[in-house]
Design a protein around this motif. Structure first.
Motif, PDB file in Angstrom:
ATOM      1  N   THR A  22      -0.101 -38.844  22.707  1.00 16.58           N
ATOM      2  CA  THR A  22      -0.599 -40.052  22.017  1.00 16.58           C
ATOM      3  C   THR A  22      -0.397 -41.067  23.350  1.00 16.58           C
ATOM      4  O   THR A  22      -1.076 -42.128  23.551  1.00 16.58           O
ATOM      5  N   TYR A  52      -0.070 -28.488  25.939  1.00 20.53           N
ATOM      6  CA  TYR A  52      -0.512 -28.808  24.508  1.00 20.53           C
ATOM      7  C   TYR A  52      -1.237 -29.820  24.577  1.00 20.53           C
ATOM      8  O   TYR A  52      -1.418 -30.958  25.275  1.00 20.53           O
ATOM      9  N   ILE A  53      -1.988 -30.067  23.199  1.00 25.12           N
ATOM     10  CA  ILE A  53      -2.821 -31.302  23.132  1.00 25.12           C
ATOM     11  C   ILE A  53      -2.681 -31.670  21.672  1.00 25.12           C
ATOM     12  O   ILE A  53      -2.572 -30.960  20.664  1.00 25.12           O
ATOM     13  N   SER A  54      -2.347 -32.940  21.417  1.00 19.60           N
ATOM     14  CA  SER A  54      -2.461 -33.490  20.024  1.00 19.60           C
ATOM     15  C   SER A  54      -3.629 -34.084  20.001  1.00 19.60           C
ATOM     16  O   SER A  54      -4.544 -34.142  20.431  1.00 19.60           O
ATOM     17  N   SER A  55      -3.874 -34.789  18.255  1.00 24.33           N
ATOM     18  CA  SER A  55      -5.105 -35.164  18.046  1.00 24.33           C
ATOM     19  C   SER A  55      -5.577 -36.214  18.649  1.00 24.33           C
ATOM     20  O   SER A  55      -6.724 -36.433  18.760  1.00 24.33           O
ATOM     21  N   VAL A  83      -1.558 -21.849  22.556  1.00 30.07           N
ATOM     22  CA  VAL A  83      -1.331 -22.846  21.535  1.00 30.07           C
ATOM     23  C   VAL A  83      -2.396 -23.983  21.515  1.00 30.07           C
ATOM     24  O   VAL A  83      -2.995 -24.276  20.373  1.00 30.07           O
TER      25      VAL A  83
ATOM     26  N   THR B  10       5.166 -46.511  18.396  1.00 33.33           N
ATOM     27  CA  THR B  10       4.672 -45.412  19.356  1.00 33.33           C
ATOM     28  C   THR B  10       4.897 -45.444  20.830  1.00 33.33           C
ATOM     29  O   THR B  10       5.079 -44.410  21.755  1.00 33.33           O
ATOM     30  N   LEU B  13       7.725 -42.886  21.442  1.00 34.28           N
ATOM     31  CA  LEU B  13       7.192 -41.411  21.174  1.00 34.28           C
ATOM     32  C   LEU B  13       8.318 -40.529  22.091  1.00 34.28           C
ATOM     33  O   LEU B  13       8.590 -39.327  21.792  1.00 34.28           O
ATOM     34  N   ASP B  14       8.420 -40.861  23.353  1.00 34.73           N
ATOM     35  CA  ASP B  14       8.945 -39.976  24.318  1.00 34.73           C
ATOM     36  C   ASP B  14      10.390 -39.816  23.785  1.00 34.73           C
ATOM     37  O   ASP B  14      10.893 -38.688  23.980  1.00 34.73           O
ATOM     38  N   LEU B  17      10.456 -37.264  21.200  1.00 38.79           N
ATOM     39  CA  LEU B  17      10.225 -35.785  21.885  1.00 38.79           C
ATOM     40  C   LEU B  17      11.471 -35.594  22.698  1.00 38.79           C
ATOM     41  O   LEU B  17      11.956 -34.278  22.516  1.00 38.79           O
ATOM     42  N   GLN B  35       6.063 -25.410  20.554  1.00 31.25           N
ATOM     43  CA  GLN B  35       4.944 -26.374  20.578  1.00 31.25           C
ATOM     44  C   GLN B  35       4.336 -26.690  19.577  1.00 31.25           C
ATOM     45  O   GLN B  35       3.865 -28.075  19.486  1.00 31.25           O
ATOM     46  N   GLN B  36       4.261 -26.178  18.383  1.00 38.15           N
ATOM     47  CA  GLN B  36       3.673 -26.637  17.208  1.00 38.15           C
ATOM     48  C   GLN B  36       4.544 -27.687  16.583  1.00 38.15           C
ATOM     49  O   GLN B  36       3.773 -28.534  15.875  1.00 38.15           O
ATOM     50  N   ARG B  38       6.530 -29.574  18.141  1.00 44.76           N
ATOM     51  CA  ARG B  38       6.194 -30.795  19.015  1.00 44.76           C
ATOM     52  C   ARG B  38       4.808 -31.636  18.710  1.00 44.76           C
ATOM     53  O   ARG B  38       4.869 -32.968  18.543  1.00 44.76           O
ATOM     54  N   ILE B  39       3.831 -30.838  18.361  1.00 47.95           N
ATOM     55  CA  ILE B  39       2.573 -31.530  18.030  1.00 47.95           C
ATOM     56  C   ILE B  39       2.592 -32.192  16.643  1.00 47.95           C
ATOM     57  O   ILE B  39       2.301 -33.426  16.570  1.00 47.95           O
ATOM     58  N   GLU B  42       4.845 -35.352  16.769  1.00 42.94           N
ATOM     59  CA  GLU B  42       4.210 -36.554  17.315  1.00 42.94           C
ATOM     60  C   GLU B  42       3.287 -37.075  16.300  1.00 42.94           C
ATOM     61  O   GLU B  42       3.132 -38.146  15.935  1.00 42.94           O
ATOM     62  N   GLU B  43       2.601 -36.266  15.673  1.00 41.72           N
ATOM     63  CA  GLU B  43       1.414 -36.490  14.804  1.00 41.72           C
ATOM     64  C   GLU B  43       2.087 -37.380  13.657  1.00 41.72           C
ATOM     65  O   GLU B  43       1.280 -38.517  13.447  1.00 41.72           O
ATOM     66  N   VAL B  46       3.837 -40.854  14.792  1.00 46.44           N
ATOM     67  CA  VAL B  46       2.616 -41.913  15.463  1.00 46.44           C
ATOM     68  C   VAL B  46       1.752 -42.502  14.056  1.00 46.44           C
ATOM     69  O   VAL B  46       1.525 -43.463  14.059  1.00 46.44           O
TER      70      VAL B  46
END
Lengths: 102, 137
Positions: A22, A52-55, A83, B10, B13-14, B17, B35-36, B38-39, B42-43, B46
């Motif tokens: 983001t 990795y990549i978020s939405s 991932v 937002t 966010l850092d 994390l 990793q999952q 973390r994703i 974040e989602e 946010v």
């Protein structure tokens, strides 16, 4: 996130490092869009060093892809780690980006 | 169990994390699980930052509990914003081609697909969203 972009024979070569999330997805998109011009036919994005990549990052890729499709260009994304590959698979981005299934 | 209480913004966010890295340190060898997580953190963060307080601002509390007996990672988000059940949100059509794809709804969809369990309740003026990831060693 770091992205380096260079142009060669009407193709943009972009190499992405780190995570696309983001806080930086719009910078990632801007870096590439700022180097696009009317003659550009192809974007090649090397993501082998992308963690990795978020939405937010997926939305940036989708917008780039729409831009290229609308201008009869193409976009290739290569080198996804496990991932990132799974993220693409879950969200339908493998098909959308034309990435071969493993 | 690790807990953070932070303004849902937002820009932070850092900070979230960074806190998460510390919270995940007991399972840092399980790179894919981390990793999952973390994703999805974040989602959800946010999402709460963008929608929960309708621009008025407010806090979110995140707790992470790594259960030693079964490897489950339990993540709970609590905010006092507008009632919002992410599980009631329509799933995006992931089979559409690029020109027909819309850009919304992807984040929550990823959360549902990456976690083993996602449950929501609204209680005592709070949104409580619980995510569980089973860490396979």
């Amino acid at each position: 996130m770091k992205v380096s972009v260079e142009e060669q024979d009407h193709t943009l070569l972009a190499i992405v490092h780190g995570k696309v999330d983001t806080s930086n997805a719009s910078d990632f998109e801007k870096e590439i869009v700022s180097k696009l011009d009317e003659k550009c036919r192809k974007i090649h994005i090397d993501i082998s060093d992308m963690e990795y990549i978020s939405s937010a990052g997926l939305r940036a890729l989708l917008r780039l892809k729409k831009r290229m499709d609308a201008n009869e260009g193409s976009m290739a994304v290569e080198g996804a780690n496990e991932v990132v590959y799974e993220t693409f698979m879950i969200t339908g981005f493998l098909d959308l980006l034309g990435i071969e299934k493993r | 169990m690790k807990t953070i209480k932070i303004e849902a913004d937002t820009k932070l966010l850092d900070e979230v994390l960074n806190w998460l890295e510390d919270a995940l340190s007991p399972i840092k060898e399980s790179e894919k699980t981390c990793q999952q997580i973390r994703i999805v953190v974040e989602e959800i963060f946010v999402n709460i930052a963008n929608y929960a307080y309708g621009g008025l601002g407010g806090e979110v509390q995140i707790t992470i509990d790594i259960q030693k007996n079964n490897g489950a990672v339990v993540i709970v988000f609590t905010d006092s914003g507008i009632p919002f059940d992410p599980l009631a949100y329509p799933e995006p059509d992931v089979k559409l081609c690029a020109m027909d794809r819309r850009v919304g709804g992807l984040g929550i969809y990823m959360v549902r697909k990456m976690m083993d369990s996602v449950s929501y309740e609204y209680r005592n003026w709070h949104n409580i969203l619980q995510l569980i990831k089973i860490n396979k060693f």
